[in-house]
Design a protein around this motif. Structure first.
Motif, PDB file in Angstrom:
ATOM      1  N   GLY A  12       0.853  -1.191   0.000  1.00 30.17           N
ATOM      2  CA  GLY A  12       0.000   0.000   0.000  1.00 30.17           C
ATOM      3  C   GLY A  12       0.888   1.240   0.000  1.00 30.17           C
ATOM      4  N   PHE A  13       0.342   2.353   0.479  1.00 34.88           N
ATOM      5  CA  PHE A  13       1.107   3.606   0.476  1.00 34.88           C
ATOM      6  C   PHE A  13       2.433   3.464   1.226  1.00 34.88           C
ATOM      7  CE2 PHE A  13      -2.922   5.488  -0.761  1.00 34.88           C
ATOM      8  CZ  PHE A  13      -2.496   6.449  -1.654  1.00 34.88           C
ATOM      9  N   GLY A  14       2.391   2.889   2.449  1.00 28.71           N
ATOM     10  CA  GLY A  14       3.602   2.784   3.262  1.00 28.71           C
ATOM     11  C   GLY A  14       4.648   1.911   2.596  1.00 28.71           C
ATOM     12  N   ASN A  36       3.040  -8.591  -1.795  1.00 28.16           N
ATOM     13  CA  ASN A  36       1.689  -8.030  -1.632  1.00 28.16           C
ATOM     14  C   ASN A  36       0.662  -9.050  -2.108  1.00 28.16           C
ATOM     15  OD1 ASN A  36       0.144  -5.676  -0.815  1.00 28.16           O
ATOM     16  ND2 ASN A  36      -0.534  -5.586  -2.935  1.00 28.16           N
ATOM     17  N   ALA A  37      -0.510  -9.006  -1.470  1.00 23.87           N
ATOM     18  CA  ALA A  37      -1.542  -9.989  -1.805  1.00 23.87           C
ATOM     19  C   ALA A  37      -2.008  -9.846  -3.261  1.00 23.87           C
ATOM     20  CB  ALA A  37      -2.718  -9.826  -0.843  1.00 23.87           C
ATOM     21  N   GLN A  44      -6.280   4.380  -2.568  1.00 22.43           N
ATOM     22  CA  GLN A  44      -7.546   4.329  -1.810  1.00 22.43           C
ATOM     23  C   GLN A  44      -8.417   5.590  -1.922  1.00 22.43           C
ATOM     24  OE1 GLN A  44      -6.751   2.994   2.194  1.00 22.43           O
ATOM     25  NE2 GLN A  44      -6.484   0.891   1.554  1.00 22.43           N
ATOM     26  N   VAL A  78       1.041 -13.158   2.933  1.00 23.60           N
ATOM     27  CA  VAL A  78       1.876 -13.435   4.110  1.00 23.60           C
ATOM     28  C   VAL A  78       1.021 -14.172   5.121  1.00 23.60           C
ATOM     29  CG1 VAL A  78       3.253 -12.409   5.948  1.00 23.60           C
ATOM     30  CG2 VAL A  78       3.233 -11.354   3.686  1.00 23.60           C
ATOM     31  N   HIS A 269      -4.771  -5.758  11.731  1.00 24.47           N
ATOM     32  CA  HIS A 269      -4.661  -6.839  10.753  1.00 24.47           C
ATOM     33  C   HIS A 269      -4.594  -8.166  11.513  1.00 24.47           C
ATOM     34  CE1 HIS A 269      -2.974  -9.323   7.625  1.00 24.47           C
ATOM     35  NE2 HIS A 269      -3.220  -8.371   6.755  1.00 24.47           N
ATOM     36  N   ASP A 303      -0.729   2.553   8.380  1.00 28.47           N
ATOM     37  CA  ASP A 303      -1.866   2.379   9.294  1.00 28.47           C
ATOM     38  C   ASP A 303      -1.607   1.321  10.364  1.00 28.47           C
ATOM     39  OD1 ASP A 303      -3.112   4.213   7.726  1.00 28.47           O
ATOM     40  OD2 ASP A 303      -4.768   2.931   7.082  1.00 28.47           O
ATOM     41  N   THR A 324      -3.089   8.137   7.775  1.00 29.41           N
ATOM     42  CA  THR A 324      -3.453   8.722   6.478  1.00 29.41           C
ATOM     43  C   THR A 324      -2.376   8.384   5.435  1.00 29.41           C
ATOM     44  OG1 THR A 324      -2.277  10.795   6.851  1.00 29.41           O
ATOM     45  CG2 THR A 324      -4.573  10.727   7.569  1.00 29.41           C
ATOM     46  N   ALA A 325      -2.779   8.471   4.178  1.00 27.74           N
ATOM     47  CA  ALA A 325      -1.837   8.210   3.090  1.00 27.74           C
ATOM     48  C   ALA A 325      -0.715   9.243   3.110  1.00 27.74           C
ATOM     49  CB  ALA A 325      -2.586   8.263   1.763  1.00 27.74           C
ATOM     50  N   TYR A 389      -4.764  15.145  -5.985  1.00 27.44           N
ATOM     51  CA  TYR A 389      -4.716  13.683  -6.130  1.00 27.44           C
ATOM     52  C   TYR A 389      -4.117  13.255  -7.463  1.00 27.44           C
ATOM     53  CZ  TYR A 389      -6.701  13.041  -1.642  1.00 27.44           C
ATOM     54  OH  TYR A 389      -6.862  13.045  -0.289  1.00 27.44           O
TER      55      TYR A 389
HETATM   56  C1  LIG Z   1     -11.964   5.000   0.981  1.00 27.47           C
HETATM   57  C2  LIG Z   1     -10.716   5.596   1.576  1.00 27.47           C
HETATM   58  C3  LIG Z   1     -10.389   6.917   1.272  1.00 27.47           C
HETATM   59  C4  LIG Z   1      -9.225   7.488   1.821  1.00 27.47           C
HETATM   60  N1  LIG Z   1      -8.913   8.771   1.500  1.00 27.47           N
HETATM   61  C5  LIG Z   1      -7.772   9.303   1.983  1.00 27.47           C
HETATM   62  C6  LIG Z   1      -7.392  10.630   1.634  1.00 27.47           C
HETATM   63  O1  LIG Z   1      -8.113  11.315   0.923  1.00 27.47           O
HETATM   64  N2  LIG Z   1      -6.213  11.112   2.142  1.00 27.47           N
HETATM   65  C7  LIG Z   1      -5.388  10.377   2.964  1.00 27.47           C
HETATM   66  O2  LIG Z   1      -4.324  10.852   3.381  1.00 27.47           O
HETATM   67  N3  LIG Z   1      -5.728   9.115   3.314  1.00 27.47           N
HETATM   68  C8  LIG Z   1      -6.894   8.558   2.849  1.00 27.47           C
HETATM   69  N4  LIG Z   1      -7.242   7.290   3.218  1.00 27.47           N
HETATM   70  C9  LIG Z   1      -6.391   6.534   4.160  1.00 27.47           C
HETATM   71  C10 LIG Z   1      -5.188   5.944   3.439  1.00 27.47           C
HETATM   72  O3  LIG Z   1      -5.572   5.314   2.256  1.00 27.47           O
HETATM   73  C11 LIG Z   1      -4.452   4.967   4.372  1.00 27.47           C
HETATM   74  O4  LIG Z   1      -4.029   5.686   5.509  1.00 27.47           O
HETATM   75  C12 LIG Z   1      -3.237   4.359   3.672  1.00 27.47           C
HETATM   76  O5  LIG Z   1      -3.670   3.556   2.604  1.00 27.47           O
HETATM   77  C13 LIG Z   1      -2.402   3.505   4.632  1.00 27.47           C
HETATM   78  O6  LIG Z   1      -1.349   2.911   3.935  1.00 27.47           O
HETATM   79  P1  LIG Z   1      -0.744   1.490   4.395  1.00 27.47           P
HETATM   80  O7  LIG Z   1       0.382   1.205   3.469  1.00 27.47           O
HETATM   81  O8  LIG Z   1      -0.459   1.505   5.843  1.00 27.47           O
HETATM   82  O9  LIG Z   1      -1.938   0.458   4.211  1.00 27.47           O
HETATM   83  P2  LIG Z   1      -2.710   0.024   2.898  1.00 27.47           P
HETATM   84  O10 LIG Z   1      -2.684   1.098   1.873  1.00 27.47           O
HETATM   85  O11 LIG Z   1      -4.032  -0.464   3.372  1.00 27.47           O
HETATM   86  O12 LIG Z   1      -1.836  -1.183   2.336  1.00 27.47           O
HETATM   87  C14 LIG Z   1      -1.729  -2.434   2.951  1.00 27.47           C
HETATM   88  C15 LIG Z   1      -1.306  -3.426   1.894  1.00 27.47           C
HETATM   89  O13 LIG Z   1      -0.992  -4.674   2.513  1.00 27.47           O
HETATM   90  C16 LIG Z   1      -1.526  -5.717   1.728  1.00 27.47           C
HETATM   91  N5  LIG Z   1      -1.753  -6.878   2.590  1.00 27.47           N
HETATM   92  C17 LIG Z   1      -2.562  -6.968   3.664  1.00 27.47           C
HETATM   93  N6  LIG Z   1      -2.483  -8.190   4.200  1.00 27.47           N
HETATM   94  C18 LIG Z   1      -1.600  -8.892   3.469  1.00 27.47           C
HETATM   95  C19 LIG Z   1      -1.082 -10.219   3.545  1.00 27.47           C
HETATM   96  N7  LIG Z   1      -1.442 -11.065   4.506  1.00 27.47           N
HETATM   97  N8  LIG Z   1      -0.193 -10.608   2.611  1.00 27.47           N
HETATM   98  C20 LIG Z   1       0.212  -9.758   1.628  1.00 27.47           C
HETATM   99  N9  LIG Z   1      -0.240  -8.490   1.519  1.00 27.47           N
HETATM  100  C21 LIG Z   1      -1.132  -8.068   2.427  1.00 27.47           C
HETATM  101  C22 LIG Z   1      -2.823  -5.151   1.164  1.00 27.47           C
HETATM  102  O14 LIG Z   1      -3.212  -5.863   0.000  1.00 27.47           O
HETATM  103  C23 LIG Z   1      -2.403  -3.719   0.869  1.00 27.47           C
HETATM  104  O15 LIG Z   1      -1.859  -3.611  -0.424  1.00 27.47           O
HETATM  105  C24 LIG Z   1      -8.400   6.708   2.685  1.00 27.47           C
HETATM  106  C25 LIG Z   1      -8.751   5.382   2.971  1.00 27.47           C
HETATM  107  C26 LIG Z   1      -9.882   4.827   2.428  1.00 27.47           C
HETATM  108  C27 LIG Z   1     -10.226   3.393   2.758  1.00 27.47           C
END
Ligand SMILES: Cc1cc2nc3c(=O)[nH]c(=O)nc-3n(C[C@H](O)[C@H](O)[C@H](O)COP(=O)(O)OP(=O)(O)OC[C@H]3O[C@@H](n4cnc5c(N)ncnc54)[C@H](O)[C@@H]3O)c2cc1C
Length: 553
Positions: A12-14, A36-37, A44, A78, A269, A303, A324-325, A389
């Motif tokens: 994801g973003f992180g 990644n899955a 998002q 994973v 998670h 997150d 947040t992203a 965006y």
């Molecule tokens: C509808 C929506 C709108 C949003 N709008 C905004 C916005 O406007 N601005 C903003 O700043 N933030 C926004 N956010 C929040 C932002 O998207 C999240 O904070 C951000 O995506 C977090 O990034 P992350 O990498 O921690 O997690 P994620 O982006 O959720 O990525 C996690 C990744 O891990 C993968 N994964 C999970 N489990 C497994 C596993 N067991 N094996 C392999 N891979 C796995 C998933 O497939 C995913 O790709 C929004 C969120 C949503 C849901």
């Protein structure tokens, strides 16, 4: 000198921005792999537009291999982490083959999951808005409601189908309800038996106002805009429970509806929860450098992580990086730097970042924005939202696709095609004589019943020397031992002649068996009689993976 291996789990973003920064800065000094899955990165913030049919689903995502061209990308799930041996266990491919990946440095970026179990009925009846499949499901569902409402002769059912409830008024809830309203408004001209006044859309928020991260006057503006748009905004009230025909609120009101969208319930998670990690508020505790407590070489961000922004954080969410992203991207870049600094034996840098502001789209070309302390609302804020965006979306090709979607929406009607993509819970599989149906050590994906032909199961345990064989003919079955008991791996199953089996998905099989006590008893007795008490020793490899999760729900 051997290259250090950095393993990133979660794309994801992180995870993606950490991997990208490593790719750019490390220049071959470390080996980087991202697991990644899915084989794509989900943007998002565009999911509500996918749900509203204004963005094609494949245009709100980017293939990871195009985004991270110089590092190894692995599409796999994973399933476990052994911190002692620095090993991550993943399963990949349709045969669910378990693979062990070694790491020197591990980045946990798995995000969170939706956890609605505090609200009876909500996990079963609410739609969620977290990934691409969710957005696609919501779009299909809303169009399905309009299709039936247009032709039904039952007034109560019609009202239920035309009532839409979104729970949670953070930015994902607000954007989802606004976009869903847009879809319905534009689509109604093709449904002559639905009067616009028949449609009810609710936004439910437990706090006393919507958009809690925005200044109060912008939240008020947003509430007024949503109301003009035909959305009932109910604040100071939460959801208590849900059924297939409605939602009950905490003030006792019941809203009959076929559509509940939950944007609340951010839970840890499942894997993160099951591992030996220090969690607080459901997030992995890290220090200011994003190092995970108690585990050398393990880092977390996004997150999933709880990253302090100050030296001595108190029990105050503002002392930690928000989910947040915007933050996840900066954390990714800083974490990559810290890993390289660690390898080069230089001092690490604490994570520090101040939000540059927030933006939320309200539909009908309006938005609210607070950027560098400047408050904006209306069309100007909406243009800023789109511009921001678009600039943030990774890659030139991706940006172009998003732009084309937005331009097309100006000149074309919404696409109300209802694409059903549910795969059946059962299917027939044919094997030729000699085909290997299951390999030793695989994680089983379902329950198999022989319809025609015959198969042989062989289980060998190299540690104890135990050997077990069993033949299966028409009416016999296998898979139940792995799905219902703690044995985690299969033996070898080979087709002895041309054979047909009926396959039932793992999830549906376990649900079905648990719902019927006589079936549960039957399988319990069958497993006891067939495998006795020796099944644990017949689970090759399971002893090596003490942190591995069960595959059944
Ligand atoms: C509808 C929506 C709108 C949003 N709008 C905004 C916005 O406007 N601005 C903003 O700043 N933030 C926004 N956010 C929040 C932002 O998207 C999240 O904070 C951000 O995506 C977090 O990034 P992350 O990498 O921690 O997690 P994620 O982006 O959720 O990525 C996690 C990744 O891990 C993968 N994964 C999970 N489990 C497994 C596993 N067991 N094996 C392999 N891979 C796995 C998933 O497939 C995913 O790709 C929004 C969120 C949503 C849901």
């Amino acid at each position: 000198m051997d290259k250090k291996k950095v393993l990133v789990i979660g794309g994801g973003f992180g995870g993606v921005f950490a991997a990208k920064a490593l790719e750019r800065r490390a220049r071959g000094k470390v080996e980087v792999e991202l697991v990644n899955a899915n084989n794509y990165f989900v943007f998002q913030p565009l999911l509500p537009e996918v749900a509203a049919a204004t963005m094609h689903s494949s245009d709100a995502v980017v293939p990871l291999r195009q985004l991270l061209r110089r590092l190894q990308v692995r599409q796999a799930e994973v399933r476990g982490i052994d911190f002692d041996t620095k090993t991550v266990i993943v399963v990949q491919g349709s045969r669910l083959t378990p693979i062990e990946l070694k790491y020197d440095e591990l980045i946990i970026a798995l995000g969170t999951r939706v956890d609605l179990k505090r609200f009876p009925g909500l996990p079963e009846h609410a739609l969620t808005m977290k990934n691409l499949a969710d957005a696609h499901r919501l779009r299909t569902h809303v169009i399905g409601c309009l299709e039936t409402a247009d032709v039904t002769s039952e007034p109560e059912l019609k009202q239920q189908l035309l009532t839409f409830v979104v729970v949670g008024a953070g930015f994902s809830g607000v954007e989802t309800v606004a976009e869903m309203r847009e879809l319905i408004r534009h689509a109604l001209k093709y449904y002559p038996n639905i009067h616009p006044n028949d449609v009810r859309v609710y936004l439910i928020e437990y706090a006393d106002r919507i958009l809690p991260t925005f200044p109060a006057d912008l939240a008020e503006y947003a509430t007024r805009r949503l109301q003009i748009h035909g959305i009932d905004v109910l604040t100071g009230v939460g959801t208590k429970s849900a059924t297939a025909s409605g939602v009950e609120l905490t003030d006792g009101r019941i809203i009959p509806t076929s559509t509940i969208v939950a944007t609340i319930g951010n839970g840890p998670h499942a894997l993160v929860e099951a591992l030996d990690l220090d969690l607080h508020w459901g997030r992995i505790k890290t220090d200011r450098f994003m190092r995970v407590h108690r585990h050398d070489g393990v880092w977390a961000l996004g997150d999933a992580a709880l990253i302090p922004l100050v030296e001595q954080p108190a029990e105050d969410p503002s002392h930690y990086a928000p989910q947040t992203a915007q933050f996840a991207v900066r954390e990714g870049r800083q974490l990559a730097q810290n890993i390289l600094r660690k390898i080069e034996k230089r001092e690490l840098k604490p994570f520090a970042y101040t939000s540059k502001g927030s933006l939320a789209s309200l539909g009908m070309s309006k938005a609210v924005a607070e950027v560098y302390g400047v408050k904006l609302s209306g069309t100007l804020a909406w243009l800023l939202w789109r511009g921001f965006y678009l600039s943030f979306f990774p890659g030139f090709a991706g940006k172009l696709r998003v732009l084309v979607n937005w331009l097309l929406n100006v000149v074309t009607p919404p696409n109300i095609v209802q694409v059903q993509s549910t795969s059946p819970a059962t299917r027939y599989i044919h094997y030729r004589k000699g085909d290997r149906v299951l390999e030793p050590g695989m994680l089983i994906d379902g329950f198999y019943t022989v319809v025609k032909g015959s198969l042989k199961l062989t289980i060998d345990n190299p540690e104890t020397g135990e050997h077990f064989e069993k033949l299966f003919g028409p009416g016999d079955h296998f898979g139940e031992r792995v799905l219902l008991r703690s044995a985690l791996r299969t033996g070898l199953v080979i087709a002895l002649e041309d054979t047909t089996v009926l396959w039932i998905s793992q999830k549906d099989f376990t649900r079905f068996v648990r719902a019927f006590p006589f079936l549960e008893n039957y399988f319990k007795e069958y497993i006891d009689q067939t495998f006795g008490g020796t099944e644990e020793s017949f689970a090759p490899g399971s002893a090596n993976h003490k942190h591995e999760l069960e595959t059944s729900p």
